[in-house]
Design a protein around this motif. Structure first.
Motif, mmCIF file in Angstrom:
data_model
loop_
_atom_site.group_PDB
_atom_site.id
_atom_site.type_symbol
_atom_site.label_atom_id
_atom_site.label_comp_id
_atom_site.label_asym_id
_atom_site.label_seq_id
_atom_site.Cartn_x
_atom_site.Cartn_y
_atom_site.Cartn_z
ATOM 1 N N ARG A 45 14.940 3.292 4.234
ATOM 2 C CA ARG A 45 13.995 3.710 3.189
ATOM 3 C C ARG A 45 12.560 3.383 3.583
ATOM 4 O O ARG A 45 11.637 4.127 3.248
ATOM 5 C CB ARG A 45 14.343 3.025 1.859
ATOM 6 N N VAL A 46 12.368 2.272 4.291
ATOM 7 C CA VAL A 46 11.027 1.887 4.728
ATOM 8 C C VAL A 46 10.500 2.889 5.750
ATOM 9 O O VAL A 46 9.379 3.400 5.629
ATOM 10 C CB VAL A 46 11.022 0.469 5.330
ATOM 11 N N ALA A 47 11.305 3.183 6.759
ATOM 12 C CA ALA A 47 10.888 4.116 7.808
ATOM 13 C C ALA A 47 10.622 5.506 7.235
ATOM 14 O O ALA A 47 9.650 6.175 7.613
ATOM 15 C CB ALA A 47 11.958 4.185 8.892
ATOM 16 N N ASP A 48 11.476 5.935 6.307
ATOM 17 C CA ASP A 48 11.302 7.258 5.707
ATOM 18 C C ASP A 48 10.028 7.321 4.868
ATOM 19 O O ASP A 48 9.324 8.342 4.858
ATOM 20 C CB ASP A 48 12.514 7.617 4.846
ATOM 21 N N LEU A 49 9.715 6.238 4.166
ATOM 22 C CA LEU A 49 8.486 6.205 3.367
ATOM 23 C C LEU A 49 7.260 6.225 4.273
ATOM 24 O O LEU A 49 6.270 6.920 3.984
ATOM 25 C CB LEU A 49 8.465 4.954 2.483
ATOM 26 N N MET A 50 7.316 5.499 5.381
ATOM 27 C CA MET A 50 6.195 5.495 6.319
ATOM 28 C C MET A 50 5.969 6.888 6.895
ATOM 29 O O MET A 50 4.823 7.324 7.071
ATOM 30 C CB MET A 50 6.457 4.488 7.437
ATOM 31 N N LEU A 51 7.044 7.601 7.180
ATOM 32 C CA LEU A 51 6.926 8.964 7.697
ATOM 33 C C LEU A 51 6.335 9.879 6.630
ATOM 34 O O LEU A 51 5.437 10.687 6.913
ATOM 35 C CB LEU A 51 8.294 9.468 8.138
ATOM 36 N N ASP A 52 6.804 9.737 5.400
ATOM 37 C CA ASP A 52 6.311 10.559 4.292
ATOM 38 C C ASP A 52 4.828 10.316 4.030
ATOM 39 O O ASP A 52 4.085 11.249 3.696
ATOM 40 C CB ASP A 52 7.128 10.261 3.027
ATOM 41 N N GLU A 82 0.823 -1.206 0.000
ATOM 42 C CA GLU A 82 0.000 0.000 0.000
ATOM 43 C C GLU A 82 0.860 1.259 0.000
ATOM 44 O O GLU A 82 0.596 2.218 -0.740
ATOM 45 C CB GLU A 82 -0.923 -0.013 1.216
ATOM 46 N N LEU A 83 1.915 1.265 0.804
ATOM 47 C CA LEU A 83 2.764 2.447 0.904
ATOM 48 C C LEU A 83 3.474 2.763 -0.406
ATOM 49 O O LEU A 83 3.518 3.918 -0.848
ATOM 50 C CB LEU A 83 3.801 2.248 2.013
ATOM 51 N N THR A 84 4.037 1.729 -1.037
ATOM 52 C CA THR A 84 4.766 1.971 -2.280
ATOM 53 C C THR A 84 3.817 2.307 -3.420
ATOM 54 O O THR A 84 4.126 3.161 -4.267
ATOM 55 C CB THR A 84 5.627 0.752 -2.662
ATOM 56 N N LEU A 85 2.642 1.667 -3.447
ATOM 57 C CA LEU A 85 1.670 1.987 -4.494
ATOM 58 C C LEU A 85 1.198 3.429 -4.351
ATOM 59 O O LEU A 85 1.109 4.177 -5.340
ATOM 60 C CB LEU A 85 0.485 1.025 -4.415
#
Length: 321
Positions: A299-306, A158-161
């Protein structure tokens, strides 16, 4: 017998007896490869029915865990978040999961999770957003206000999509994500329960053979070569069982080395994930990392924050063993 010979013979016999006696007194049910005996012999491990599980199955079938003195009690979770819940609840010692479900308890302060080993890094076409062959959805913009199946709500798919759709100026906030087991997604598409699904290998190859078609790759561009899954444990467990953790990692790394043979991967997937030989011959293979890289996992943590899934930054180095 001369006295000198008698004394020499007596000393040799005593030495041999002493060595044998030490062997009996110091013998351990486990190999001593990590500086001390294992804290326990039986470990409870939760895997997933995905290509991610191949190194674990290879390590088990080739006796790498047994050689370390470990007996694996294996269960297969429906999705990674279920394995996280079971690790937190104590019914699993080690669990395979995508990273967001493992980070959430850490950020919320309800548990202290340690990443024991990295499992899979994505490659092109390893995990795709697919639709039915006759679907009216022809481009990513058509996903707005539709239902999309993902393995875990607010998970890595879901996050990457959402990240990809945001770059395409598609309002991902109007999409409804439905959590379900990946193996169940093709049937859900056929029934019309969802309009699209994010499916990972080896189920992806079987799904496309059955007529599902690629709409987009969530793991491309800025999210290419992305950390997809890893092995986790609670800090309380890793602190209390450091030699067990080290033995687990050694055995698993030997399984990772065996993934260099595509045929070996195919054999265990056919046996444990129940795919046929034609599917494994066609399927896309991931990267199986040999070490945990905090820079890559950041990269995972940064994407979750974004994406607003977490409200404060997290330094992934704090979760490394």
């Amino acid at each position: 017998m001369p006295l000198r010979g008698f004394v020499a013979g007596f000393l040799v016999s005593a030495l041999l007896a002493g060595v044998a006696g030490c062997g009996l007194m110091e013998s351990s049910p486990t190999p001593d490869q990590s500086g001390g005996p294992l804290e326990r012999k039986v470990i409870k491990v939760g895997t997933l029915g995905l290509v991610d599980s191949a190194p674990l199955h290879l390590a088990m079938e080739n006796g790498y865990f047994a050689a370390e003195g470990l007996e694996v009690q294996l269960t297969t979770g429906a999705k990674g978040s279920a394995n996280v819940d079971n690790v937190l609840g104590g019914t699993l010692d080690f669990g395979l999961t995508s990273y967001p479900p493992a980070l959430m308890p850490q950020v919320k302060g309800v548990a202290n999770i340690k990443i024991v080993a990295d499992a899979v890094q994505t490659t092109e076409n390893l995990i795709l957003c697919v639709v039915s062959k006759n679907s009216p959805i022809k481009k990513p913009a058509d996903l707005a206000e539709k239902k999309i199946a993902v393995s875990s709500k607010r998970g890595i798919s879901e996050l990457t999509l959402n990240s990809q759709l945001k770059m395409m100026s598609v309002d991902h906030k109007k999409i409804e994500y439905i959590s379900m087991e990946i193996a169940s997604m093709p049937s859900a598409l056929d029934r019309g329960d969802v309009a699209a699904a994010v499916i990972a290998e080896p189920h992806l190859t079987a799904a496309t053979k059955a007529g599902l078609v690629k709409l987009m790759d969530p793991f491309s561009g800025p999210t290419a070569d992305f950390p997809w899954s890893g092995w986790i444990a609670k800090k309380e467990f890793t602190d209390a069982n450091p030699n067990v953790v080290a033995a687990f990692k050694r055995a698993l790394n030997k399984g990772v080395a065996d993934t260099a043979s595509r045929d070996k991967v195919g054999e265990v997937l056919m046996k444990h994930v129940r795919i046929d030989s034609a599917t494994y011959q066609l399927m896309t293979m991931p990267v199986f990392p040999t070490s945990v890289d905090p820079v890559r996992l950041q990269r995972v943590a940064d994407l979750m924050l974004d994406q607003g899934e977490i409200d404060k930054p997290i330094d992934m180095r704090t979760m490394m063993l």
